[in-house]
Design an enzyme around this catalytic site. Sequence first.
Site, mmCIF file in Angstrom:
data_model
loop_
_atom_site.group_PDB
_atom_site.id
_atom_site.type_symbol
_atom_site.label_atom_id
_atom_site.label_comp_id
_atom_site.label_asym_id
_atom_site.label_seq_id
_atom_site.Cartn_x
_atom_site.Cartn_y
_atom_site.Cartn_z
ATOM 1 C CE1 TYR A 77 40.656 36.935 40.577
ATOM 2 C CE2 TYR A 77 41.550 39.102 40.303
ATOM 3 C CZ TYR A 77 41.455 37.905 39.942
ATOM 4 O OH TYR A 77 41.914 37.251 38.861
ATOM 5 C CG ASP A 121 45.307 42.538 46.850
ATOM 6 O OD1 ASP A 121 45.688 43.645 46.046
ATOM 7 O OD2 ASP A 121 44.784 41.787 46.307
ATOM 8 C CE LYS A 181 43.245 45.577 39.339
ATOM 9 N NZ LYS A 181 42.562 44.932 38.250
HETATM 10 C C1 LIG Z 1 42.477 43.394 44.626
HETATM 11 C C2 LIG Z 1 43.337 42.726 43.489
HETATM 12 N N1 LIG Z 1 44.365 41.948 43.736
HETATM 13 C C3 LIG Z 1 44.815 41.340 42.593
HETATM 14 C C4 LIG Z 1 44.486 41.483 41.263
HETATM 15 C C5 LIG Z 1 45.349 40.873 40.325
HETATM 16 O O1 LIG Z 1 45.942 41.615 39.456
HETATM 17 P P1 LIG Z 1 46.100 41.125 38.117
HETATM 18 O O2 LIG Z 1 45.133 41.074 37.134
HETATM 19 O O3 LIG Z 1 47.063 42.436 37.382
HETATM 20 O O4 LIG Z 1 46.924 39.990 38.217
HETATM 21 C C6 LIG Z 1 43.385 42.007 41.232
HETATM 22 C C7 LIG Z 1 43.058 42.124 39.692
HETATM 23 O O5 LIG Z 1 41.742 42.526 39.514
HETATM 24 C C8 LIG Z 1 42.589 42.746 42.272
HETATM 25 O O6 LIG Z 1 41.693 43.282 41.925
#
Ligand SMILES: Cc1ncc(COP(=O)(O)O)c(C=O)c1O
Length: 421
Positions: A134, A229, A257
């Site tokens: 994700y 990521d 986060k």
């Molecule tokens: C690994 C990862 N990347 C990107 C995101 C996207 O972040 P946001 O929800 O702040 O857009 C998330 C969100 O849970 C995530 O877990």
Amino acid sequence: MFALAEKFLPGAGLGGYALSPEGRFVFQRGKGARLWDVEGREYIDYVCGAGALIAGHAHPAVTAAVREQAALGGHMFGVLNETAIRLAERLVCDIPCAEKVLYATTGSEATAYAMRLARASTGREKIIKFEGAYHGNHDYALVSTFPRSVGNYPYGRADTGGQPLGVRESIVVAPYNDLATTTRLAEEQREDLAGIIVEPVQRIVRGEEDFLAGLRALCDRLGCLLLFDEVVTGFRLAYGGAHAALGITPDLASFGKVVGGSGPLAAVVGRAEVIDLADPGRKGETDAVYVNGTLHGNPMAARMTLAVLDILQPRGVLEDLDKLTADFCVEAQKIFDRHSVSARALCVGSMWQFLFTDKVPRSYADILASDMGSARRLDEALLREGHYVLPGVRRFFSIAHGQAEAEETLTALDGICHKLF
Ligand SMILES: Cc1ncc(COP(=O)(O)O)c(C=O)c1O
């Protein structure tokens, strides 16, 4: 409240998750590791703002940061603000791969910018992403994030309606922790490959060191960029990010986060020459990358982040959090074993999940092969008893959690295993 929500919000939800009508509730407030709903019912919070709230709810230092900055003006758009510069300096100091910082508002935006920078800096189009990973809510991320079947690499499945076909064609899907297949797919696309985006821990699956180091070498060999990521792992798995602990340096890393302090701020950090493509003075040049947002560099969130980093930095803070999680999972496993429940209590750092499987998963395929129905029944029972988990979703401990919360949840788990299985 539900009647109101049904009238104004699709599916009476906030977009991501729908609880069954009989199991719904509406939160009103949070403090430390706990939440309360509008009926005054208390929950132990294991969702922790999807991992953002590593310091728990309403931590006094974070609340003070918000109050101080709000009194000084909540946002200044367009040019610099002092707090955003202070935070950028701190991030470059604390994150090993960070030479420069590019602000964004959400983790999704940060991964989208990382992909755009990779394309601009290489002049190539395609990005490898891993099945089940994700990376947020944008079109380039929503390819084979939660497919119902696996394989058929390099072709991805759309996770959303409304996705242009061209977007999907630019994403090459590979299996996580499988360096041989990833190498083959990367070599097939080498002329077009701009980068590989990877989570150091994908959901509850640990990226194996050989795999992650192999991706670094592969990107070097093919002249494309390695994008970590770290939206979830950043400052949670290790202070500075998972790559700080792994000793692998990605070209770019996306943070959100914890970086954001649970406020509206995220960032892409990495090699200066790549980040400098977003220099606003270069607008109009062919490889200049457009990056802009109303809330970029938001000083309120920047202050919140600085407060959270101060909390996390002292030696032992993240280690204690990991130990709390590991001990919790050891005790949970004993409960499963005592009740002959074929579940595993899995954790990586302070992230954990219960899966009904006979092996530690190495990929999305392994998770898909687990008994998700039983996991869902268990999670829903925990939720009914006031342990806030989202069914089927990885969960977290925060530093506001302690033995009391862990023991309460273990007692509930024991009762649920007795009743349900
Ligand atoms: C690994 C990862 N990347 C990107 C995101 C996207 O972040 P946001 O929800 O702040 O857009 C998330 C969100 O849970 C995530 O877990």
